[in-house]
Design an enzyme around this catalytic site. Sequence first.
Site, PDB file in Angstrom:
ATOM      1  N   LYS A  52      47.725  40.714  43.972  1.00  0.00           N
ATOM      2  CA  LYS A  52      46.304  40.490  44.427  1.00  0.00           C
ATOM      3  C   LYS A  52      46.396  40.758  46.033  1.00  0.00           C
ATOM      4  CE  LYS A  52      45.118  37.655  40.485  1.00  0.00           C
ATOM      5  NZ  LYS A  52      45.267  36.279  40.010  1.00  0.00           N
ATOM      6  N   GLN A  96      45.375  30.268  41.025  1.00  0.00           N
ATOM      7  CA  GLN A  96      46.163  30.754  40.360  1.00  0.00           C
ATOM      8  C   GLN A  96      46.397  29.826  39.131  1.00  0.00           C
ATOM      9  OE1 GLN A  96      46.873  34.177  40.132  1.00  0.00           O
ATOM     10  NE2 GLN A  96      47.940  33.813  38.280  1.00  0.00           N
ATOM     11  N   ASP A 119      36.816  34.695  39.456  1.00  0.00           N
ATOM     12  CA  ASP A 119      37.428  34.720  38.222  1.00  0.00           C
ATOM     13  C   ASP A 119      36.585  34.875  37.079  1.00  0.00           C
ATOM     14  OD1 ASP A 119      40.031  35.218  38.197  1.00  0.00           O
ATOM     15  OD2 ASP A 119      40.788  33.369  38.964  1.00  0.00           O
TER      16      ASP A 119
END
Length: 278
Positions: A52, A96, A119
């Site tokens: 990322k 995460q 997300d």
Amino acid sequence: MYQIIDGKKISQEIKDELKEKVAGLKEQGKNVALAVIQVGNDPASSVYVNNKKKACAYIGIESLAYELPEETTEQELVELVEKLNADDKVNGILVQLPLPKHINEETIIQTISPKKDVDGFHMQSVGALCVGAKGYVSCTPLGIIELLKRSGIEIAGKHCVVIGRSNIVGKPMALLLLRENGTVTVCHSRTQDLKEITGQADILVVAIGKPKFVDETYVKEGAVVIDVGIHRNEQNKLCGDVDFDRVAPHTSAITPVPGGVGPMTIAMLMNNCVSSVE
């Protein structure tokens, strides 16, 4: 002959388009910043976080990394997320997963502001997808739609079967295929006559979490097969939920593992970050 859907190539095209957009935004004095929070040092999570960061650097998105120790409390994590929610310089917040056992993932996901939920996991984002309103969409399903569209595969009117009903892939995948006017069936661990249903699919999306579960007996001749799974086999090689060698000759198009759906997830995360500014 079947088409191999090249996720690496398509994700690179998307990243190049985003790089141009970000350069344009910078000319208007607008920066894009993504905050990435990792708790503990799970090796797989560290690989994802690094990928990322690399994607951010390539596109021109500022990446703010918060690497917290395993023993970070839920309250400390909530406070950090709330601080980032209030920071106007931060456009997107990503925590995460998985988180350590003592932290409730749902609590953390719902703490992230829907305006920064790149997300697409917040209830408000999922609700917006359900009713067709604006909002962030979970990156893996969104990436699959892009793979299909950019490979010239028509979704409208097709029978689309999704195996798996997770909140992150299966459910949003079904909603997105509906939005594209597909006729959608969702299968899961309690589905009876699974092969009969998957054998009717024009587009089969497999997100079941079992290595090489789907072989040619599940697939209609000429179907499009999208494999979301990622595992390591006995030889430590990557494989998916689909037995590629057995299934591929029966398809019109198929995604490989690796190099299919995986690269698209990060490309769409970057896309969500950029659209947060636009």
